[in-house]
Scaffold this active site. Structure first.
Site, mmCIF file in Angstrom:
data_model
loop_
_atom_site.group_PDB
_atom_site.id
_atom_site.type_symbol
_atom_site.label_atom_id
_atom_site.label_comp_id
_atom_site.label_asym_id
_atom_site.label_seq_id
_atom_site.Cartn_x
_atom_site.Cartn_y
_atom_site.Cartn_z
ATOM 1 C CD GLU A 1 -2.817 1.136 2.447
ATOM 2 O OE1 GLU A 1 -3.536 0.127 2.529
ATOM 3 O OE2 GLU A 1 -2.877 2.090 3.235
ATOM 4 C CE1 TYR B 1 -10.619 10.567 -2.906
ATOM 5 C CE2 TYR B 1 -11.274 10.601 -0.607
ATOM 6 C CZ TYR B 1 -11.330 11.134 -1.866
ATOM 7 O OH TYR B 1 -12.094 12.242 -2.101
ATOM 8 C CG HIS C 1 -7.403 2.801 -0.613
ATOM 9 N ND1 HIS C 1 -6.966 2.748 0.686
ATOM 10 C CD2 HIS C 1 -6.744 1.799 -1.267
ATOM 11 C CE1 HIS C 1 -6.082 1.762 0.833
ATOM 12 N NE2 HIS C 1 -5.920 1.188 -0.358
ATOM 13 N NE ARG D 1 -16.897 6.127 9.008
ATOM 14 C CZ ARG D 1 -16.897 6.136 10.332
ATOM 15 N NH1 ARG D 1 -18.007 5.828 10.987
ATOM 16 N NH2 ARG D 1 -15.805 6.405 11.017
ATOM 17 N N GLY D 2 -14.279 6.201 5.416
ATOM 18 C CA GLY D 2 -13.374 7.316 5.688
ATOM 19 C C GLY D 2 -13.556 7.763 7.122
ATOM 20 C CE1 TYR E 1 -10.860 -0.223 10.725
ATOM 21 C CE2 TYR E 1 -12.836 -1.229 9.788
ATOM 22 C CZ TYR E 1 -11.879 -0.235 9.776
ATOM 23 O OH TYR E 1 -11.927 0.738 8.817
ATOM 24 C CD GLN F 1 -6.433 0.159 11.294
ATOM 25 O OE1 GLN F 1 -5.513 0.182 10.465
ATOM 26 N NE2 GLN F 1 -7.165 1.210 11.570
ATOM 27 C CD GLN G 1 6.593 4.207 11.079
ATOM 28 O OE1 GLN G 1 7.237 3.372 11.696
ATOM 29 N NE2 GLN G 1 6.445 4.181 9.773
HETATM 30 P P1 FAD Z 1 -17.651 1.290 7.776
HETATM 31 O O1 FAD Z 1 -17.620 -0.072 7.214
HETATM 32 O O2 FAD Z 1 -18.762 2.177 7.350
HETATM 33 O O3 FAD Z 1 -17.626 1.130 9.367
HETATM 34 C C1 FAD Z 1 -17.458 2.242 10.223
HETATM 35 C C2 FAD Z 1 -18.213 1.999 11.532
HETATM 36 O O4 FAD Z 1 -19.616 1.938 11.271
HETATM 37 C C3 FAD Z 1 -17.887 0.673 12.206
HETATM 38 O O5 FAD Z 1 -17.964 0.879 13.594
HETATM 39 C C4 FAD Z 1 -18.971 -0.278 11.727
HETATM 40 O O6 FAD Z 1 -19.229 -1.308 12.655
HETATM 41 C C5 FAD Z 1 -20.162 0.646 11.581
HETATM 42 N N1 FAD Z 1 -21.030 0.283 10.452
HETATM 43 C C6 FAD Z 1 -20.665 -0.207 9.230
HETATM 44 N N2 FAD Z 1 -21.739 -0.353 8.423
HETATM 45 C C7 FAD Z 1 -22.808 0.051 9.147
HETATM 46 C C8 FAD Z 1 -24.201 0.165 8.861
HETATM 47 N N3 FAD Z 1 -24.687 -0.175 7.657
HETATM 48 N N4 FAD Z 1 -25.026 0.647 9.824
HETATM 49 C C9 FAD Z 1 -24.543 1.007 11.056
HETATM 50 N N5 FAD Z 1 -23.229 0.919 11.385
HETATM 51 C C10 FAD Z 1 -22.384 0.469 10.440
HETATM 52 N N6 FAD Z 1 -9.174 6.151 5.293
HETATM 53 C C11 FAD Z 1 -9.008 7.103 4.349
HETATM 54 O O7 FAD Z 1 -9.411 8.251 4.555
HETATM 55 N N7 FAD Z 1 -8.384 6.820 3.147
HETATM 56 C C12 FAD Z 1 -7.921 5.585 2.866
HETATM 57 O O8 FAD Z 1 -7.379 5.359 1.782
HETATM 58 C C13 FAD Z 1 -8.073 4.550 3.840
HETATM 59 N N8 FAD Z 1 -7.633 3.295 3.607
HETATM 60 C C14 FAD Z 1 -7.857 2.310 4.529
HETATM 61 C C15 FAD Z 1 -7.433 1.000 4.253
HETATM 62 C C16 FAD Z 1 -7.644 -0.020 5.174
HETATM 63 C C17 FAD Z 1 -7.201 -1.425 4.838
HETATM 64 C C18 FAD Z 1 -8.275 0.255 6.423
HETATM 65 C C19 FAD Z 1 -8.483 -0.822 7.427
HETATM 66 C C20 FAD Z 1 -8.691 1.557 6.708
HETATM 67 C C21 FAD Z 1 -8.494 2.592 5.773
HETATM 68 N N9 FAD Z 1 -8.912 3.902 6.016
HETATM 69 C C22 FAD Z 1 -8.734 4.883 5.078
HETATM 70 C C23 FAD Z 1 -9.523 4.251 7.305
HETATM 71 C C24 FAD Z 1 -11.052 4.091 7.272
HETATM 72 O O9 FAD Z 1 -11.609 5.052 6.421
HETATM 73 C C25 FAD Z 1 -11.565 4.278 8.709
HETATM 74 O O10 FAD Z 1 -11.151 3.210 9.513
HETATM 75 C C26 FAD Z 1 -13.039 4.562 8.874
HETATM 76 O O11 FAD Z 1 -13.239 5.034 10.213
HETATM 77 C C27 FAD Z 1 -13.976 3.371 8.673
HETATM 78 O O12 FAD Z 1 -14.044 2.994 7.366
HETATM 79 P P2 FAD Z 1 -14.865 1.669 6.948
HETATM 80 O O13 FAD Z 1 -14.901 1.632 5.504
HETATM 81 O O14 FAD Z 1 -14.370 0.497 7.676
HETATM 82 O O15 FAD Z 1 -16.309 2.080 7.527
#
Ligand code: FAD
Length: 305
Positions: free
Chosen positions: A17, A49, A77, A107-108, A143, A174, A210
């Protein structure tokens, strides 16, 4: 190439990555990083992203070039929470036009002052939109130690099912430092009926900063041997580089021995770190499926057309 197919053909899938620069002026340095990382024969490179707030243009541009010029598959992403519906749709179309076939739907993190901007609230909603207008292969985040916003790990896994239902075909975790936590998580996810491949996200820690920033933000549990390592080498740059990469190597070797689907290395755009880790695990990695086409070969191909 569709990345989910790779998981059917080899184990583990090895990915790296990188992140885009904050400004276009930093692009050359990113491409130098990609050039160095290409030597490690990754199955794909993912591009994060969000760095420049440019609507994903740099992510799309870099991911497109990784495919075209370096002959390596790319995973772009995309996040949704801090963008309007129109911006998200534009981003998906931009990536589609750039021949991006694989995306990580996220989600971000919620940015202070931007709460309420996004019309998509969760990654599953974004995944559905990507299916609808992009038609790409979709990955999602997960996670092992629970997402910080989640009331419980059980709820988190329940929510993960929504992502899978929305078309997510593979997961990347994560970062974590405790493999036992990962194994327990995978068992729980499988018991919940989720059977898509899961890549373990590994970040080698080679700088004291870090630990303070990335590691604390991630909420990852720090095993005693990890804490002892940081304590011992916190004021010794070279010592921490070598101990931090060794720790990652040990973690990955153990994961591979336990049959992990994929290893996803957070490179922090530092090829020296990625190379040091690669040297320690390459004997356990199966060969890349698609032949790597070097930049020079590609240039010759273009010239011949
Ligand atoms: P979601 O899947 O939406 O989950 C977020 C929270 O909401 C969780 O607590 C989940 O349990 C809950 N949830 C999920 N779906 C629902 C639903 N339908 N209804 C109610 N609750 C729900 N961030 C960036 O800005 N740019 C990046 O490029 C980036 N890359 C990443 C790459 C990896 C491999 C990982 C692990 C994280 C990355 N992140 C990045 C961080 C990520 O955006 C954050 O961890 C963010 O807080 C959650 O994103 P998610 O897609 O897991 O969210």
């Amino acid at each position: 190439m569709r990345i989910p197919k790779l998981f059917e053909k080899k184990k583990p899938v090895f990915s790296l990555e990188i992140f885009p620069p904050k400004k276009t002026t930093g692009l050359e340095s990113v491409y130098k990083t990609v050039e160095a990382l290409a030597e490690l024969e990754p199955d794909y490179i993912s591009v994060t992203y969000g760095a420049g707030g440019d609507g994903g243009k740099l992510t799309s541009e870099i991911a497109g070039k990784i495919k075209r010029e370096y002959g390596i598959e790319a995973l772009a992403h995309i996040t949704c929470i801090n963008s309007t519906e129109r911006e998200v749709k534009e981003m998906i179309r931009e990536m589609k036009d750039n021949n991006i076939e694989n995306v990580l739907a996220l989600r971000g993190d919620i940015v202070e002052g931007k709460e309420g901007v996004g019309e998509y609230h969760h990654a599953n909603e974004l995944a559905i939109e990507i299916q609808r207008i992009g038609g790409m292969q979709i990955f999602g985040a997960c996670y092992p130690e629970g997402h910080p916003d989640s009331p419980s790990k059980e709820q988190d896994i329940q929510n993960l099912k929504y992502k899978i239902g929305a078309g997510v075909q593979g997961l990347i975790t994560q970062l974590f430092f405790d493999n036992e936590a990962f194994y327990e998580y995978v068992r729980t996810v499988r018991r919940a009926g989720i059977d898509v491949p899961i890549s373990a996200g590994i970040m080698p820690i080679t700088k004291k900063t870090q630990v303070e920033r990335t590691v604390e933000m991630s909420g990852a549990k720090l095993p005693d041997d990890f804490k002892a390592m940081i304590k011992k080498y916190q004021d010794d740059e070279e010592g921490l580089f070598s101990a931090g990469t060794d720790y990652a190597v040990k973690q990955i070797r153990d994961l591979i021995e336990h049959g992990v689907d994929g290893v996803h290395l957070y490179t922090m755009n530092t090829p020296e770190v990625a190379s040091a880790v690669y040297e320690g695990i390459k004997d356990l990695l199966p060969q890349r499926i698609e032949k790597h086409v070097s930049r020079q070969e590609k240039t010759r191909e273009y010239a011949a057309v």
